[in-house]
Every structure is written in structure tokens, then in C-alpha cells.
Motif scaffolding. Structure first.
Motif, PDB file in Angstrom:
ATOM      1  N   GLU A  73       0.844  -1.191   0.000  1.00  0.00           N
ATOM      2  CA  GLU A  73       0.000   0.000   0.000  1.00  0.00           C
ATOM      3  C   GLU A  73       0.884   1.246   0.000  1.00  0.00           C
ATOM      4  O   GLU A  73       1.724   1.423   0.878  1.00  0.00           O
ATOM      5  CB  GLU A  73      -0.906   0.001   1.231  1.00  0.00           C
ATOM      6  N   THR A  74       0.702   2.091  -0.980  1.00  0.00           N
ATOM      7  CA  THR A  74       1.532   3.301  -1.078  1.00  0.00           C
ATOM      8  C   THR A  74       1.060   4.361  -0.089  1.00  0.00           C
ATOM      9  O   THR A  74      -0.049   4.287   0.453  1.00  0.00           O
ATOM     10  CB  THR A  74       1.477   3.900  -2.491  1.00  0.00           C
ATOM     11  N   GLY A  75       1.903   5.368   0.099  1.00  0.00           N
ATOM     12  CA  GLY A  75       1.531   6.460   0.980  1.00  0.00           C
ATOM     13  C   GLY A  75       0.319   7.220   0.468  1.00  0.00           C
ATOM     14  O   GLY A  75      -0.509   7.681   1.250  1.00  0.00           O
ATOM     15  N   LEU A  76       0.213   7.338  -0.841  1.00  0.00           N
ATOM     16  CA  LEU A  76      -0.936   8.021  -1.434  1.00  0.00           C
ATOM     17  C   LEU A  76      -2.222   7.245  -1.163  1.00  0.00           C
ATOM     18  O   LEU A  76      -3.244   7.817  -0.784  1.00  0.00           O
ATOM     19  CB  LEU A  76      -0.724   8.189  -2.937  1.00  0.00           C
ATOM     20  N   GLU A  77      -2.162   5.924  -1.338  1.00  0.00           N
ATOM     21  CA  GLU A  77      -3.339   5.082  -1.081  1.00  0.00           C
ATOM     22  C   GLU A  77      -3.717   5.101   0.391  1.00  0.00           C
ATOM     23  O   GLU A  77      -4.908   5.132   0.742  1.00  0.00           O
ATOM     24  CB  GLU A  77      -3.053   3.649  -1.531  1.00  0.00           C
ATOM     25  N   LEU A  78      -2.712   5.101   1.264  1.00  0.00           N
ATOM     26  CA  LEU A  78      -2.980   5.146   2.702  1.00  0.00           C
ATOM     27  C   LEU A  78      -3.635   6.468   3.084  1.00  0.00           C
ATOM     28  O   LEU A  78      -4.589   6.504   3.865  1.00  0.00           O
ATOM     29  CB  LEU A  78      -1.679   4.957   3.475  1.00  0.00           C
ATOM     30  N   THR A  79      -3.132   7.556   2.516  1.00  0.00           N
ATOM     31  CA  THR A  79      -3.717   8.871   2.786  1.00  0.00           C
ATOM     32  C   THR A  79      -5.177   8.911   2.350  1.00  0.00           C
ATOM     33  O   THR A  79      -6.055   9.381   3.087  1.00  0.00           O
ATOM     34  CB  THR A  79      -2.929   9.975   2.045  1.00  0.00           C
ATOM     35  N   GLN A  80      -5.453   8.420   1.150  1.00  0.00           N
ATOM     36  CA  GLN A  80      -6.824   8.399   0.637  1.00  0.00           C
ATOM     37  C   GLN A  80      -7.738   7.593   1.550  1.00  0.00           C
ATOM     38  O   GLN A  80      -8.861   7.998   1.856  1.00  0.00           O
ATOM     39  CB  GLN A  80      -6.845   7.810  -0.778  1.00  0.00           C
ATOM     40  N   SER A  81      -7.248   6.442   1.996  1.00  0.00           N
ATOM     41  CA  SER A  81      -8.041   5.574   2.867  1.00  0.00           C
ATOM     42  C   SER A  81      -8.303   6.237   4.210  1.00  0.00           C
ATOM     43  O   SER A  81      -9.435   6.229   4.715  1.00  0.00           O
ATOM     44  CB  SER A  81      -7.301   4.244   3.073  1.00  0.00           C
ATOM     45  N   TRP A  82      -7.266   6.825   4.784  1.00  0.00           N
ATOM     46  CA  TRP A  82      -7.426   7.498   6.071  1.00  0.00           C
ATOM     47  C   TRP A  82      -8.445   8.635   5.983  1.00  0.00           C
ATOM     48  O   TRP A  82      -9.333   8.752   6.821  1.00  0.00           O
ATOM     49  CB  TRP A  82      -6.087   8.062   6.523  1.00  0.00           C
ATOM     50  N   LYS A  83      -8.311   9.469   4.979  1.00  0.00           N
ATOM     51  CA  LYS A  83      -9.189  10.624   4.862  1.00  0.00           C
ATOM     52  C   LYS A  83     -10.636  10.202   4.587  1.00  0.00           C
ATOM     53  O   LYS A  83     -11.579  10.845   5.056  1.00  0.00           O
ATOM     54  CB  LYS A  83      -8.685  11.557   3.755  1.00  0.00           C
ATOM     55  N   LYS A  84     -10.795   9.110   3.855  1.00  0.00           N
ATOM     56  CA  LYS A  84     -12.143   8.599   3.587  1.00  0.00           C
ATOM     57  C   LYS A  84     -12.820   8.182   4.883  1.00  0.00           C
ATOM     58  O   LYS A  84     -14.037   8.271   5.034  1.00  0.00           O
ATOM     59  CB  LYS A  84     -12.060   7.416   2.624  1.00  0.00           C
ATOM     60  N   ASP A  85     -12.002   7.720   5.845  1.00  0.00           N
ATOM     61  CA  ASP A  85     -12.524   7.275   7.137  1.00  0.00           C
ATOM     62  C   ASP A  85     -12.636   8.413   8.148  1.00  0.00           C
ATOM     63  O   ASP A  85     -12.915   8.168   9.327  1.00  0.00           O
ATOM     64  CB  ASP A  85     -11.631   6.170   7.717  1.00  0.00           C
ATOM     65  N   GLY A  86     -12.374   9.652   7.720  1.00  0.00           N
ATOM     66  CA  GLY A  86     -12.507  10.789   8.614  1.00  0.00           C
ATOM     67  C   GLY A  86     -11.281  11.076   9.457  1.00  0.00           C
ATOM     68  O   GLY A  86     -11.346  11.821  10.431  1.00  0.00           O
TER      69      GLY A  86
END
Length: 220
Positions: A54-67
Motif C-alpha cells: 500500500e503506497t503512501g498516497l493510497e494510505l492517505t486516501q483511505s485514512w481521509k475517507k474514514d474521517g
């Protein structure tokens, strides 16, 4: 929290940040970072984009999607404007291309933390388009519906709600948000905010563009 698959870079950053007054925790991959953020409330995260799995970009997207609201500064070898914009669109608060001077990282982290502490205590709750904005929680509410904002989005909206009806140029917004020299990212954040507050983001009623001047927020 410093997240990078390169042990040497983690060690160097950890040492330098410690010398400059930060408490540092290290993680070598996204999975470890997820576990750590599940039990520790970090003030900021330095996150490498190019990691295996999981890339940093994908992790950021996932985190932000979860609030997830902890400020994120992305590190990457990619310095192109497209990569930088992709990072901000994912919800990152700042972006630093490698190679970089450690002192610049410290200054950017300090700027992020100052922005995170911008206070909306003195900012009255404001309504527009049926939304009620609570600056203390970086949250929009409409009846039972709620919408969390990223730190970057909240920083920008806090600027507007302090002076509704006033036109801010991109340069002024970038300066007030601690993003001097990164005016293009203001457009990205405006687009993200419109998607959240406007019924039709392509025909904004509240967060409007004033041709040749900048942006303005109209409230109810």
C-alpha cells in the motif's frame, strides 16, 4: 509518526526531528502505520509515497475517507506538479519532494502544527446551503448528515468564515494557509470544499469564483 520503507531515511529523520524537539515513532510500512494510529494519537505524520504494498498516497486516501484528521506531510522522489496535486487531492496537508533539507521538513511540520491549531474558538458557527459549520471540530452538519473536513480544507474554510463576503486572492489564501508559492493547491482545495458544501459543485452558490480576483464565501 515517520513512515518510510527505507530504514536509513527513517533513522536520519528520527534523529533530526528528535534534535529539534519532536517525539518520534517510526513505521516501515502502511500496515504498521495503521496499527500505530489505532492506538496512538499523533500530532502529525510524515509519510513516504513510494512504498511496497500500500503506497503512501493510497494510505492517505483511505485514512481521509474514514474521517482521519491528523495532519499528513507526504514525502516522495516525484517533484512534478501532477504528483503534488495528487497528494493534496488525496487529503494531504503538505508535500515535500526528495531530496530535501531536514531543516525545511522541520519548518513545514511546524507550519502544519500551527495551522492545525488555528482557532476557530473565535470563529462563530456559520451556516450556508443548509450546512452548519463547527470550526472547533472541522465538521459540517446538515440535519443528521455530517461531513468531516481535512486539515487543509478546514484551514481554508476557517479563513473564509472569519470574513464572509470578502474576496480573497489565491496568493492571499496561500499565504494565510501557510502554502506560499503553492497557489495551484488552493484551487484543488476549493474544488474539494465545493464537492462537500455545494449541491452542484460546478455551479457553486456559496463558495464562488470572482473572475480575475479570487474566491469569496457567501453565507445565509
Amino acid at each position: 509518526l515517520v513512515v518510510d520503507d527505507d530504514a536509513r531515511i527513517r533513522a536520519l529523520l528520527g534523529k533530526y526531528l528528535l534534535q529539534n524537539g519532536f517525539m518520534v515513532t517510526e513505521a516501515e510500512q502502511a500496515a504498521t502505520a495503521r496499527q500505530l494510529t489505532g492506538v496512538v494519537q499523533f500530532d502529525a505524520i510524515v509519510l513516504d509515497i513510494m512504498m511496497p504494498g500500500e503506497t503512501g498516497l493510497e494510505l492517505t486516501q483511505s485514512w481521509k475517507k474514514d474521517g482521519f484528521t491528523t495532519p499528513i506531510l507526504l514525502l516522495t522522489a516525484k517533484g512534478e506538479a501532477e504528483a503534488r496535486i495528487a497528494g493534496f487531492e488525496a487529503g494531504a496537508d503538505d508535500y515535500l519532494p526528495k531530496p530535501f533539507e531536514p531543516r525545511e521538513l522541520v519548518l513545514r511540520l511546524q507550519s502544519i502544527l500551527r495551522r492545525a491549531a488555528l482557532l476557530p474558538d473565535k470563529t462563530p458557527r456559520i451556516t450556508f446551503g443548509g450546512w452548519s459549520y463547527d470550526p472547533t471540530r472541522s465538521m459540517l452538519a446538515k440535519g443528521d448528515e455530517t461531513e468531516m473536513l481535512t486539515r487543509a480544507e478546514a484551514t481554508l474554510l476557517n479563513i473564509f468564515v472569519q470574513k464572509p463576503g470578502e474576496i480573497f486572492s489565491r496568493v492571499d489564501l496561500a499565504k494565510l494557509a501557510g502554502l506560499e508559492g503553492q497557489e495551484r493547491t488552493i484551487d484543488v482545495q476549493i474544488t474539494r470544499l465545493r464537492r462537500k458544501i455545494e449541491s452542484d459543485s460546478k455551479k457553486p452558490r456559496y463558495l464562488q469564483t470572482v473572475r480575475g480576483e479570487g474566491y469569496v464565501l457567501h453565507v445565509d
